[in-house]
Scaffold this motif. Structure first.
Motif, PDB file in Angstrom:
ATOM      1  N   GLU A  48       0.827  -1.197   0.000  1.00  0.00           N
ATOM      2  CA  GLU A  48       0.000   0.000   0.000  1.00  0.00           C
ATOM      3  C   GLU A  48       0.867   1.256   0.000  1.00  0.00           C
ATOM      4  O   GLU A  48       1.740   1.429   0.842  1.00  0.00           O
ATOM      5  CB  GLU A  48      -0.927  -0.004   1.220  1.00  0.00           C
ATOM      6  CG  GLU A  48      -2.122   0.916   1.073  1.00  0.00           C
ATOM      7  CD  GLU A  48      -3.146   0.684   2.176  1.00  0.00           C
ATOM      8  OE1 GLU A  48      -2.770   0.788   3.360  1.00  0.00           O
ATOM      9  OE2 GLU A  48      -4.308   0.384   1.847  1.00  0.00           O
ATOM     10  N   ASN A  49       0.610   2.135  -0.984  1.00  0.00           N
ATOM     11  CA  ASN A  49       1.312   3.421  -1.120  1.00  0.00           C
ATOM     12  C   ASN A  49       2.812   3.266  -1.343  1.00  0.00           C
ATOM     13  O   ASN A  49       3.590   4.198  -1.111  1.00  0.00           O
ATOM     14  CB  ASN A  49       1.075   4.304   0.115  1.00  0.00           C
ATOM     15  CG  ASN A  49      -0.400   4.586   0.353  1.00  0.00           C
ATOM     16  OD1 ASN A  49      -1.158   4.780  -0.597  1.00  0.00           O
ATOM     17  ND2 ASN A  49      -0.808   4.573   1.613  1.00  0.00           N
ATOM     18  N   GLU A  50       3.257   2.085  -1.800  1.00  0.00           N
ATOM     19  CA  GLU A  50       4.674   1.868  -2.090  1.00  0.00           C
ATOM     20  C   GLU A  50       4.805   1.177  -3.440  1.00  0.00           C
ATOM     21  O   GLU A  50       3.827   0.778  -4.063  1.00  0.00           O
ATOM     22  CB  GLU A  50       5.331   1.029  -0.983  1.00  0.00           C
ATOM     23  CG  GLU A  50       5.384   1.715   0.365  1.00  0.00           C
ATOM     24  CD  GLU A  50       6.175   0.893   1.382  1.00  0.00           C
ATOM     25  OE1 GLU A  50       7.269   0.421   1.036  1.00  0.00           O
ATOM     26  OE2 GLU A  50       5.673   0.724   2.513  1.00  0.00           O
ATOM     27  N   GLN A  51       6.043   1.014  -3.878  1.00  0.00           N
ATOM     28  CA  GLN A  51       6.284   0.359  -5.156  1.00  0.00           C
ATOM     29  C   GLN A  51       6.001  -1.137  -5.068  1.00  0.00           C
ATOM     30  O   GLN A  51       6.035  -1.736  -3.989  1.00  0.00           O
ATOM     31  CB  GLN A  51       7.741   0.569  -5.576  1.00  0.00           C
ATOM     32  CG  GLN A  51       8.745  -0.100  -4.648  1.00  0.00           C
ATOM     33  CD  GLN A  51      10.186   0.260  -4.977  1.00  0.00           C
ATOM     34  OE1 GLN A  51      10.433   1.282  -5.584  1.00  0.00           O
ATOM     35  NE2 GLN A  51      11.122  -0.578  -4.576  1.00  0.00           N
ATOM     36  N   ASN A  52       5.698  -1.737  -6.218  1.00  0.00           N
ATOM     37  CA  ASN A  52       5.471  -3.173  -6.303  1.00  0.00           C
ATOM     38  C   ASN A  52       6.768  -3.873  -6.695  1.00  0.00           C
ATOM     39  O   ASN A  52       7.499  -3.394  -7.566  1.00  0.00           O
ATOM     40  CB  ASN A  52       4.392  -3.476  -7.334  1.00  0.00           C
ATOM     41  CG  ASN A  52       3.103  -2.739  -7.061  1.00  0.00           C
ATOM     42  OD1 ASN A  52       2.711  -2.575  -5.920  1.00  0.00           O
ATOM     43  ND2 ASN A  52       2.438  -2.288  -8.124  1.00  0.00           N
ATOM     44  N   ASN A  53       7.054  -4.993  -6.059  1.00  0.00           N
ATOM     45  CA  ASN A  53       8.279  -5.736  -6.319  1.00  0.00           C
ATOM     46  C   ASN A  53       7.976  -7.157  -6.776  1.00  0.00           C
ATOM     47  O   ASN A  53       6.974  -7.752  -6.360  1.00  0.00           O
ATOM     48  CB  ASN A  53       9.151  -5.795  -5.064  1.00  0.00           C
ATOM     49  CG  ASN A  53       9.569  -4.423  -4.582  1.00  0.00           C
ATOM     50  OD1 ASN A  53       9.818  -3.523  -5.384  1.00  0.00           O
ATOM     51  ND2 ASN A  53       9.647  -4.243  -3.270  1.00  0.00           N
ATOM     52  N   VAL A  54       8.856  -7.687  -7.608  1.00  0.00           N
ATOM     53  CA  VAL A  54       8.765  -9.088  -8.023  1.00  0.00           C
ATOM     54  C   VAL A  54       9.590  -9.937  -7.064  1.00  0.00           C
ATOM     55  O   VAL A  54      10.785  -9.684  -6.874  1.00  0.00           O
ATOM     56  CB  VAL A  54       9.281  -9.275  -9.463  1.00  0.00           C
ATOM     57  CG1 VAL A  54       9.252 -10.759  -9.848  1.00  0.00           C
ATOM     58  CG2 VAL A  54       8.437  -8.471 -10.442  1.00  0.00           C
ATOM     59  N   TRP A  55       8.938 -10.923  -6.463  1.00  0.00           N
ATOM     60  CA  TRP A  55       9.614 -11.857  -5.574  1.00  0.00           C
ATOM     61  C   TRP A  55       9.843 -13.179  -6.297  1.00  0.00           C
ATOM     62  O   TRP A  55       9.161 -13.504  -7.271  1.00  0.00           O
ATOM     63  CB  TRP A  55       8.777 -12.087  -4.312  1.00  0.00           C
ATOM     64  CG  TRP A  55       8.796 -10.922  -3.362  1.00  0.00           C
ATOM     65  CD1 TRP A  55       8.295  -9.669  -3.587  1.00  0.00           C
ATOM     66  CD2 TRP A  55       9.364 -10.906  -2.047  1.00  0.00           C
ATOM     67  NE1 TRP A  55       8.505  -8.865  -2.490  1.00  0.00           N
ATOM     68  CE2 TRP A  55       9.149  -9.600  -1.521  1.00  0.00           C
ATOM     69  CE3 TRP A  55       9.997 -11.855  -1.257  1.00  0.00           C
ATOM     70  CZ2 TRP A  55       9.572  -9.229  -0.252  1.00  0.00           C
ATOM     71  CZ3 TRP A  55      10.415 -11.482   0.021  1.00  0.00           C
ATOM     72  CH2 TRP A  55      10.210 -10.188   0.507  1.00  0.00           C
ATOM     73  N   ILE A  56      10.814 -13.946  -5.782  1.00  0.00           N
ATOM     74  CA  ILE A  56      11.180 -15.197  -6.438  1.00  0.00           C
ATOM     75  C   ILE A  56      11.494 -16.259  -5.390  1.00  0.00           C
ATOM     76  O   ILE A  56      11.938 -15.953  -4.274  1.00  0.00           O
ATOM     77  CB  ILE A  56      12.386 -14.987  -7.393  1.00  0.00           C
ATOM     78  CG1 ILE A  56      12.576 -16.193  -8.304  1.00  0.00           C
ATOM     79  CG2 ILE A  56      13.661 -14.673  -6.611  1.00  0.00           C
ATOM     80  CD1 ILE A  56      13.535 -15.923  -9.452  1.00  0.00           C
ATOM     81  N   ARG A  57      11.263 -17.489  -5.763  1.00  0.00           N
ATOM     82  CA  ARG A  57      11.587 -18.630  -4.907  1.00  0.00           C
ATOM     83  C   ARG A  57      11.961 -19.799  -5.822  1.00  0.00           C
ATOM     84  O   ARG A  57      11.315 -20.026  -6.842  1.00  0.00           O
ATOM     85  CB  ARG A  57      10.393 -19.014  -4.039  1.00  0.00           C
ATOM     86  CG  ARG A  57      10.554 -20.344  -3.322  1.00  0.00           C
ATOM     87  CD  ARG A  57       9.279 -20.815  -2.670  1.00  0.00           C
ATOM     88  NE  ARG A  57       8.884 -19.958  -1.554  1.00  0.00           N
ATOM     89  CZ  ARG A  57       7.891 -20.247  -0.728  1.00  0.00           C
ATOM     90  NH1 ARG A  57       7.182 -21.349  -0.900  1.00  0.00           N
ATOM     91  NH2 ARG A  57       7.585 -19.433   0.262  1.00  0.00           N
ATOM     92  N   GLU A  58      12.989 -20.530  -5.441  1.00  0.00           N
ATOM     93  CA  GLU A  58      13.348 -21.729  -6.201  1.00  0.00           C
ATOM     94  C   GLU A  58      12.570 -22.914  -5.625  1.00  0.00           C
ATOM     95  O   GLU A  58      12.778 -23.322  -4.481  1.00  0.00           O
ATOM     96  CB  GLU A  58      14.843 -22.010  -6.141  1.00  0.00           C
ATOM     97  CG  GLU A  58      15.258 -23.177  -7.035  1.00  0.00           C
ATOM     98  CD  GLU A  58      16.762 -23.344  -7.141  1.00  0.00           C
ATOM     99  OE1 GLU A  58      17.214 -24.173  -7.957  1.00  0.00           O
ATOM    100  OE2 GLU A  58      17.492 -22.639  -6.411  1.00  0.00           O
ATOM    101  N   GLY A  59      11.661 -23.455  -6.404  1.00  0.00           N
ATOM    102  CA  GLY A  59      10.855 -24.588  -5.974  1.00  0.00           C
ATOM    103  C   GLY A  59       9.800 -24.198  -4.957  1.00  0.00           C
ATOM    104  O   GLY A  59       9.670 -23.033  -4.558  1.00  0.00           O
ATOM    105  N   LEU A  60       9.041 -25.190  -4.511  1.00  0.00           N
ATOM    106  CA  LEU A  60       7.968 -24.928  -3.555  1.00  0.00           C
ATOM    107  C   LEU A  60       8.485 -24.654  -2.151  1.00  0.00           C
ATOM    108  O   LEU A  60       7.811 -24.002  -1.352  1.00  0.00           O
ATOM    109  CB  LEU A  60       7.003 -26.127  -3.523  1.00  0.00           C
ATOM    110  CG  LEU A  60       6.239 -26.411  -4.817  1.00  0.00           C
ATOM    111  CD1 LEU A  60       5.449 -27.709  -4.691  1.00  0.00           C
ATOM    112  CD2 LEU A  60       5.315 -25.257  -5.177  1.00  0.00           C
ATOM    113  N   GLU A  61       9.678 -25.141  -1.826  1.00  0.00           N
ATOM    114  CA  GLU A  61      10.201 -25.022  -0.470  1.00  0.00           C
ATOM    115  C   GLU A  61      11.369 -24.064  -0.350  1.00  0.00           C
ATOM    116  O   GLU A  61      12.011 -23.974   0.687  1.00  0.00           O
ATOM    117  CB  GLU A  61      10.642 -26.411   0.035  1.00  0.00           C
ATOM    118  CG  GLU A  61       9.576 -27.491  -0.067  1.00  0.00           C
ATOM    119  CD  GLU A  61       8.393 -27.223   0.835  1.00  0.00           C
ATOM    120  OE1 GLU A  61       8.571 -26.499   1.841  1.00  0.00           O
ATOM    121  OE2 GLU A  61       7.291 -27.740   0.544  1.00  0.00           O
ATOM    122  N   GLY A  62      11.686 -23.321  -1.424  1.00  0.00           N
ATOM    123  CA  GLY A  62      12.852 -22.443  -1.404  1.00  0.00           C
ATOM    124  C   GLY A  62      12.657 -21.202  -0.550  1.00  0.00           C
ATOM    125  O   GLY A  62      11.603 -20.963   0.035  1.00  0.00           O
TER     126      GLY A  62
END
Length: 408
Positions: free
Chosen positions: A372-386
């Motif tokens: 809210e009221n901030e920039q949007n970021n792309v998050w990442i994870r390797e696999g389902l448990e990363g």
């Protein structure tokens, strides 16, 4: 320099090297939009490609050399089609001035097809680049390449007659038709009625094996905000059926990798507070469908992680809301294991944050976290448990990945 100082320097150097190596180990390439400009990220390196445009909807070419995109404006009155050449590091228009309402790359070469106010055109290839164009067909509403890259499936909007709206016609059109009627053949006629009312067919998507084609049958504007018909048809047009009702969101239905299963978010009603369910349809769809969203929840985005696992953006229903501003649905990502129906929460955004637009790419999961009221970021994870980490900061929408053919 004493031993302790040497050891401390070694630890710092090792930590920095490890961090840099970890960042560089993400073997993904994505185009994205930041501050209305086109950017590319390869591994840990970001590069800005445009500087004075209003970019949206970037799409990679078959081999990753080109990115097509629209240069628009805030009012939505401009939609100029551009291509960025990753080899020559320059943007250009395939013709003097091209305005496009929809555009799609060939599945097996660097030809670009686009719809210019109902005229389907396809680019020629000149010196290895898509330039100039040829007319393909008139009266086009929606279109998609056939998997062979030699033909199109084309829809034509129904006509309003004194007796009501007529049928929707689908055609099979050769890519080199050049308006020649002998290269344009009727494919299927969608007879509409009160149960399946629509005036156009759009958002075509092929199954992984190319045997089935899904699309949305879309009614008139106001009606389409509340309900559209998700339909499927076989590649030869001999079998057609409606799968279910859903909103007009092209990201809300996707084919499984290596299976003829179609995942979609079912449910009517334009407000996202309730009645949005992840549903899996086995082809042919009359074999059966199964709903996976638990009671009391809504799913508002989805993506296949593997042939047996779907990732969804999920929130609790809000049936208390009746009027006033539509409440924000704060979603988190969940995994659904289709065989066991085991469902687990994958992400835990903070209060007033939401995670959506999940994508699975070469074993990685990415999503956009909205704050809210901030920039949007792309998050990442390797696999389902990363482990979760930020991969791209400050984006307008989800990134578009370049994926080599036959890779998820």
């Amino acid at each position: 320099m004493n031993y302790r100082m040497l050891l401390s320097l070694f630890v710092i150097f090792f930590s920095l090297s490890t961090a840099a190596g970890a960042a560089g180990e993400v073997p993904l390439t994505a185009a994205f939009v930041r501050n209305n400009q086109l950017w590319v990220k390869e591994g840990s390196e970001e590069r800005q490609l445009t500087y004075s445009q209003h970019v949206y909807n970037p799409k990679w070419s078959f081999d990753g050399r080109f990115i097509a995109y629209i240069d628009g404006d805030e009012q939505g009155e401009k939609s100029d089609l551009y291509i960025y050449d990753m080899v020559k590091n320059e943007s250009y228009q395939p013709y003097v001035q091209v305005s496009a309402t929809d555009f799609k790359w060939s599945p097996n070469n660097n030809q670009l097809a686009y719809n210019d106010q109902g005229i389907l055109n396809v680019t020629k290839i000149k010196h290895g680049r898509p330039e100039m164009f040829e007319n393909v067909s008139l009266g086009v509403s929606g279109f998609e390449w056939f998997p062979n890259g030699k033909e199109f499936i084309v829809s034509s909007q129904s006509n309003l007659l004194p007796t009501g709206w007529g049928p929707i016609e689908l055609f099979k059109v050769a890519a080199d038709a050049n308006l020649q009627q002998e290269k344009i053949h009727p494919f299927f006629t969608i007879l509409t009625n009160k149960d399946l009312f629509a005036i156009t067919a759009e958002e075509f998507k092929w199954s992984d094996d190319g045997k089935w084609l899904s699309f949305l049958a879309i009614p008139t504007a106001s009606w389409s905000n509340d309900s559209n018909s998700l339909c499927v048809i076989t590649a030869k047009g001999e079998r057609f059926q409606e799968v279910g009702k859903m909103l007009n969101n092209q990201d809300w239905f996707n084919w499984a990798p290596n299976k003829n299963q179609l995942a979609y978010i079912s449910g009517e009603g334009r407000f996202l507070v309730e009645n949005k369910r992840t549903t899996i349809a086995e082809m042919p769809a009359f074999i059966g469908q199964k709903v996976y969203t638990p009671k009391g929840d809504v799913d508002l985005d989805l993506s296949w992680y593997s042939p047996d696992v779907v990732i969804v953006a999920r929130s609790k229903e809000n049936k208390e809301w009746k009027e006033g501003p539509v409440p924000t649905m704060y979603t988190s990502l969940y995994s659904i294991h289709l065989k066991s129906n085991d469902q687990k929460q994958l992400t835990a955004p903070k209060e007033k944050e939401r995670d959506d637009t999940p994508q699975a790419v070469n074993g990685y999961i990415t999503w956009v976290r909205h704050m809210e009221n901030e920039q949007n970021n792309v998050w990442i994870r390797e696999g389902l448990e990363g482990k979760d980490s930020i991969w791209i900061k400050n984006v307008e929408s989800e990134p578009v990945f370049y994926i080599e053919k036959h890779k998820l």
